[in-house]
Scaffold this active site. Structure first.
Site, PDB file in Angstrom:
ATOM      1  N   ASN A  71       0.847  -1.156   0.087  1.00 44.00           N
ATOM      2  CA  ASN A  71      -0.068  -0.047   0.020  1.00 44.00           C
ATOM      3  C   ASN A  71       0.894   1.253  -0.037  1.00 44.00           C
ATOM      4  OD1 ASN A  71      -2.174  -1.614  -0.006  1.00 44.00           O
ATOM      5  ND2 ASN A  71      -2.752  -1.107   2.427  1.00 44.00           N
ATOM      6  N   ARG A 393     -11.724  -4.312 -13.910  1.00 49.06           N
ATOM      7  CA  ARG A 393     -10.602  -5.164 -13.470  1.00 49.06           C
ATOM      8  C   ARG A 393     -11.361  -6.615 -13.506  1.00 49.06           C
ATOM      9  NH1 ARG A 393      -6.753  -1.661 -11.399  1.00 49.06           N
ATOM     10  NH2 ARG A 393      -7.710   0.009  -9.988  1.00 49.06           N
ATOM     11  N   ARG A 423      -6.176   2.094 -13.178  1.00 45.33           N
ATOM     12  CA  ARG A 423      -4.831   2.223 -12.624  1.00 45.33           C
ATOM     13  C   ARG A 423      -4.131   1.001 -12.431  1.00 45.33           C
ATOM     14  NH1 ARG A 423      -4.422   6.349  -9.211  1.00 45.33           N
ATOM     15  NH2 ARG A 423      -3.694   7.679 -10.941  1.00 45.33           N
ATOM     16  N   HIS A 453     -16.774   3.112 -13.905  1.00 45.54           N
ATOM     17  CA  HIS A 453     -16.525   2.472 -12.787  1.00 45.54           C
ATOM     18  C   HIS A 453     -18.007   1.558 -12.472  1.00 45.54           C
ATOM     19  CE1 HIS A 453     -15.342   2.048  -8.361  1.00 45.54           C
ATOM     20  NE2 HIS A 453     -14.187   1.752  -8.975  1.00 45.54           N
ATOM     21  N   TYR A 486     -12.106  -9.549  -1.062  1.00 53.78           N
ATOM     22  CA  TYR A 486     -12.919  -8.117  -0.770  1.00 53.78           C
ATOM     23  C   TYR A 486     -14.275  -8.543  -0.392  1.00 53.78           C
ATOM     24  CZ  TYR A 486      -9.469  -5.550  -3.524  1.00 53.78           C
ATOM     25  OH  TYR A 486      -8.122  -5.153  -3.864  1.00 53.78           O
ATOM     26  N   ARG A 582     -14.182   2.114   5.356  1.00 55.16           N
ATOM     27  CA  ARG A 582     -12.945   1.348   5.681  1.00 55.16           C
ATOM     28  C   ARG A 582     -11.934   2.109   5.654  1.00 55.16           C
ATOM     29  NH1 ARG A 582     -11.692  -1.078   0.624  1.00 55.16           N
ATOM     30  NH2 ARG A 582     -10.068   0.405   0.335  1.00 55.16           N
ATOM     31  N   HIS A 610     -15.339  -3.818   0.997  1.00 55.10           N
ATOM     32  CA  HIS A 610     -15.324  -2.953  -0.112  1.00 55.10           C
ATOM     33  C   HIS A 610     -16.750  -2.738  -0.519  1.00 55.10           C
ATOM     34  CE1 HIS A 610     -14.469  -2.610  -4.732  1.00 55.10           C
ATOM     35  NE2 HIS A 610     -13.315  -1.868  -4.174  1.00 55.10           N
TER      36      HIS A 610
END
Length: 728
Positions: A71, A393, A423, A453, A486, A582, A610
Site C-alpha cells: 500500500n 478489472r 490504474r 466504474h 474483498y 474502511r 469493499h
C-alpha cells in the site's frame, strides 16, 4: 488494496465548493476536515496494526505487513508523486483542509518515515516469533557451513546465470532501474592496479526474492544478501571495497489527454512512459557504502526528504512469498465460500432462480462462481440474444472474459465496455480488449475524460411471454481473485424497470446518449449526487418535523467536501448518521455544533471491506422495512460523483432489503473486534473487544444469507441482529 488517483491527474483533489444549503461554521478548515492523504496514511497504520495483532496467526500477521508495505509503495508512486508534480508546476490549489501541496508533502513525508520505521519494527518482532515456529529469515553468515555450501552452489547454478554486472563509467552510463526495482552497487579494486571501479547488479524480476533452503525447517535467505555474500564469484580478481543495496520508486501516474485520438495507442505509449517515470523515493540499507550512496543520490535526483535509510529489509511487500509456506497452523482456518442454496434448489439454473425472486450474493462468504455461472449460462443458452458487460478489472485468468468470448462465438450480440484507465490494469485491459474483439465482441472504451466504474451485466433472454432482461449490479470488480478477499455485493434481478434503466446506462456509455429519465437507478455524473442530496434532505425534513430519521452509510472513502457538508447539515438538524468507512475519511465526527450526531468507524480484518451502501430511515427508526436502501459502485469522492460513470441501485425486494440492512449493514455497525472508532480530532482508536465482542466477518462466515439460503437451509437458526447486539 486500491488507493485512488493521483492529484497530478486532476482526478481527486477534493476541494469542491460546499453544498449551497450547508451552514457556514466558524471552525477552521483543519478542524472541520481531515486531509485526504493524511487520512489514507492513518488507514495504512490500521492495516499495519493487524501485523501486531496477537489474536492473528503469525503468517497472517506477516501478510498484513506485506500488504501495508505494498500500500505504501503505491501511495508513494501515485499520491506523493502527484503532489510533487503540483509543486514543480507551481500549483497552489489547497486540499480540503486548506494545506497547500507543499505543506501536504511536508506532513506526508514525516508520516511516511514513521510508517517505514514501524514496519521494520514489526518485521523484527515477527521474525523472532517465527523462529520459535521453525521459520527463519536469515543472513547467509548466520547459517551452518553445510547450508552456506548449498547456497553457494545454488547461487552458481540458479542465480549467477540470471544476473548481469554492469560497470558504471563514461562508456557504461548508469542503467535504467524500473519502479520497484532493487539492485546492488559494488565498489571494486583490481589487484595491483590503480583506481577503483563501480559495478551495478540489478535483481531480475524473474528471480525469487527469497531462497528457501531444503529441509523441514523453513529457512529463507533474501536474494540481495545471497548476491552480496557470494559477490567474489561474480567479480573474480577484484577486491570488494564496499557495497550497498538500494530500491527505487517512480512516478506511476498516467494522465489522459483530452485530445487523444486513439486511446489504445495512447495507453500503450503511456505505460512505457510510466515505467520510466521520475524517481520519487530511494531506499538504501544503512550500511550502504558512502561512495555508492553518493552515486545513487546523484543519479536518481530524489528530494533528500524522500531518501529512506534502514537497517532492516528493503521491499517488504515481497514477504507475501513467505506467507505461502505450508503451515496451516500459522494461518487463518480455511474458509470455503458457500454456493447459494436457492440457486441449487433450481438445479443450478441462475435465470430460473432470479426470475422467481431477486437475490444478493455477498462475496467472499458466497461464491463468485454465481457471477461466472450467470454469464456462462447466458453464453450457452440458446434463448439469450444479447449480453452487455462493463469491465474495470478482470484479473489474469478471467472466466468472465472466457464467458463473453464463448457467447460471441455462439452468435450472441455481446458488448463489453472495457475501461482502459483502470490504474495498473491498463496493459491487462488492452490485452483483454484485443481478445474480445478477435472473438467478435463489440468493445467500447467509454469516455475519454471519465472512467466507467459501474459494475453491471445486462442479459436479454427470449422467453414465452416475450423478452426478459436480467441484470447484475455489483459493488466490486469482475475479478475472481479479489472476490475471495474483498467483501462485495452482487445483486441479481429481473425487475423490468431496472433492466430498462441499465440499458439506458449502456446507451449513455456506448453512444453518449444521456438518459433523460431513469425510473429507479441514478448514475453519475448526471444525477447521482442530486439523488443523494434529495434523500438526505428528506431525512433533514423528517428530523425537523420531529419524525424518526437516520442515515446509514458504508463506504471505502469519504472525501468530497460538498457531500461531507451535506452530512454535517443533516447532523445539525438532528439526523443520526452512522458511517462505516474502511479507508479515507475527511469528515470529522462528533465535533460540537457541527457533527455531534455522526459516528464513523473503520472495519479492518481478514477480508477487505469493499461493499458500498446507503440506507435512509424514511420516517421510521432504522433498521426497518420502510427504509430506503441502495447499493452503489461509488464512494463519496469527487471523482466518483463527478468524473466517473457509477450506478446507485434501489433495493425493494423484501428479502434482499432485509439482508442488506439487517444483516450486512447492521453487522458492520455492531462489530467491535475488528473496528476502529474515528474521533473528532481525526484520530482512530481501536474498539475494545469486551466480553460481548462481536466479529462481523465470523458472523458472515458462520451464517447463510437471507436471500441465498433457500428452503434447504430454513432450519438454520441465523442469529437475528438488533442495534442492541446479536440475539439468538
Amino acid at each position: 488494496m486500491t488507493l485512488g488517483n493521483s492529484p497530478s491527474s486532476g482526478d481527486d483533489t477534493e476541494t469542491g465548493d460546499s453544498h449551497p444549503g450547508a451552514p457556514v461554521e466558524p471552525l477552521a478548515l483543519e478542524d472541520r476536515y481531515t486531509n485526504r492523504e493524511l487520512s489514507w496514511l492513518s488507514f495504512n497504520r490500521r492495516v499495519l496494526a493487524e501485523s501486531e495483532n496477537e489474536r492473528y496467526p503469525l503468517l497472517e500477521r506477516l501478510r498484513f505487513l506485506s500488504i501495508s508495505a505494498s500500500n505504501l509503495d503505491e501511495f508513494t508512486t501515485v499520491r506523493i508523486a502527484g503532489l510533487e508534480g503540483q509543486v514543480q508546476r507551481g500549483i497552489e490549489t489547497p486540499g480540503i483542509d486548506g494545506l497547500s501541496p507543499r505543506q501536504q508533502l511536508d506532513a506526508i513525508r514525516e508520516q511516511v518515515l514513521k510508517l517505514e520505521d514501524r514496519q521494520q519494527d514489526s518485521l523484527e518482532n515477527l521474525c523472532k516469533l517465527l523462529i520459535e515456529e521453525g521459520i527463519e529469515i536469515s543472513p547467509v553468515g548466520n547459517l551452518e557451513k553445510s547450508d552456506q555450501a548449498w547456497l553457494e552452489e545454488y547461487f552458481k547454478t540458479d542465480i549467477l546465470p540470471l544476473i548481469t554486472p554492469q560497470a558504471i563509467d563514461p562508456s557504461h552510463p548508469f542503467p535504467f532501474v524500473a519502479s520497484g526495482g532493487m539492485g546492488l552497487l559494488f565498489r571494486l579494486k583490481r589487484a595491483k592496479r590503480k583506481g577503483e571501479l563501480v559495478e551495478m547488479v540489478l535483481i531480475p524480476s524473474g528471480a525469487p526474492r527469497f531462497v528457501r533452503l531444503p529441509g523441514d525447517k523453513a529457512i529463507y535467505v533474501p536474494i540481495e544478501q545471497l548476491i552480496t555474500q557470494f559477490a567474489s564469484t561474480l567479480f573474480p580478481g577484484f577486491k570488494i571495497l564496499g557495497d550497498g543495496i538500494f530500491r527505487v520508486l517512480r512516478d506511476s501516474d498516467i494522465e489522459v489527454e483530452d485530445e487523444a485520438e486513439d486511446l489504445v495507442r495512447y495507453f500503450r505509449t503511456a505505460i512505457q512512459r510510466r515505467r520510466r517515470g521520475r524517481a520519487v523515493m530511494l531506499e538504501l540499507d544503512d550500511e550502504c557504502d558512502a561512495s555508492a550512496e553518493a552515486l545513487l543520490r546523484e543519479q536518481f535526483d530524489v528530494d533528500a526528504a524522500m531518501i529512506v535509510k534502514t537497517g532492516g529489509m528493503l521491499g517488504l511487500h515481497d514477504l507475501d512469498a513467505i506467507c505461502e509456506e505450508p503451515r496451516p497452523d500459522l494461518k487463518f482456518s480455511p474458509f470455503s465460500p458457500r454456493y447459494p442454496e436457492r440457486i441449487l434448489a433450481h438445479d443450478g439454473d441462475c435465470f430460473s432462480a432470479i426470475r422467481e425472486k431477486d437475490i444478493v450474493i455477498q462475496h467472499p462468504y458466497e461464491s463468485f462462481e454465481v457471477v461466472v455461472d450467470f454469464l456462462h449460462q447466458a453464453a450457452i443458452d440458446p434463448h439469450v440474444v444479447s449480453i452487455k458487460q462493463t469491465l474495470y478489472r478482470a484479473g489474469d485468468q478471467s472466466p468472465v472474459i472466457a464467458a463473453l468470448v464463448e457467447a460471441a462465438q455462439n452468435g450472441k450480440a455481446v458488448t463489453a465496455v472495457v475501461e482502459l484507465k483502470a490504474r495498473f490494469d491498463e496493459e491487462r485491459n488492452i490485452r483483454w480488449a484485443n481478445e474480445l474483439e478477435r472473438a467478435g465482441v463489440q468493445v467500447i472504451y467509454g469516455f475519454t475524460e471519465w472512467k466507467t466504474h459501474a459494475k453491471v451485466s445486462l442479459v436479454v433472454r427470449r422467453e414465452e411471454d416475450g423478452y426478459r432482461t436480467y441484470c447484475h449490479f455489483g459493488t466490486g470488480n469482475y475479478h475472481p481473485v479479489n472476490a475471495r478477499i474483498y467483501t462485495d455485493l452482487s445483486y441479481f434481478t429481473a425487475n423490468a424497470a431496472l433492466g430498462r434503466d441499465a440499458a439506458k446506462m449502456f446507451n449513455f456509455i456506448t453512444g453518449y446518449i444521456e438518459p433523460g429519465h431513469l425510473e429507479k437507478i441514478a448514475i453519475s455524473p448526471v444525477g447521482m449526487r442530486e439523488r443523494l442530496y434529495d434523500l438526505i434532505d428528506a431525512e433533514i425534513a423528517n428530523a425537523k418535523a420531529g419524525e424518526p430519521s437516520g442515515i446509514w452509510v458504508k463506504m471505502n472513502s469519504v472525501t468530497n467536501r460538498a457531500m461531507i457538508d451535506k452530512l454535517y447539515e443533516a447532523s445539525q438538524a438532528g439526523v443520526e448518521v452512522r458511517m462505516v468507512v474502511r479507508g479515507i475519511c475527511s469528515l470529522r465526527p462528533g465535533v460540537p455544533g457541527l457533527s455531534e450526531n455522526i459516528s464513523v468507524k473503520s472495519v479492518i480484518g481478514r477480508f477487505l471491506e469493499h461493499g458500498r451502501m446507503w440506507a435512509f430511515a424514511n420516517g421510521k427508526t432504522l433498521p426497518s422495512r420502510q427504509a430506503k436502501v441502495f447499493l452503489t459502485s461509488a464512494d463519496a469522492m469527487s471523482r466518483n460523483l463527478d468524473r466517473r460513470v457509477e450506478v446507485l441501485v434501489p433495493v425493494t425486494n423484501k428479502t434482499v432489503h432485509d439482508q442488506l440492512l439487517g444483516q450486512v449493514m447492521l453487522a458492520n455497525i455492531l462489530d467491535t473486534e475488528q473496528s476502529w472508532r474515528l474521533g473528532a480530532d481525526g484520530q482512530y482508536e481501536r474498539m475494545r473487544k469486551g466480553e460481548d465482542g462481536f466479529n462481523c466477518h465470523e458472523y458472515f462466515m458462520s451464517n447463510p444469507s437471507l436471500s441465498g439460503r433457500g428452503s434447504a437451509l430454513e432450519t438454520h437458526d441465523v442469529p437475528r441482529l438488533t442495534l442492541a447486539g446479536a440475539k439468538e
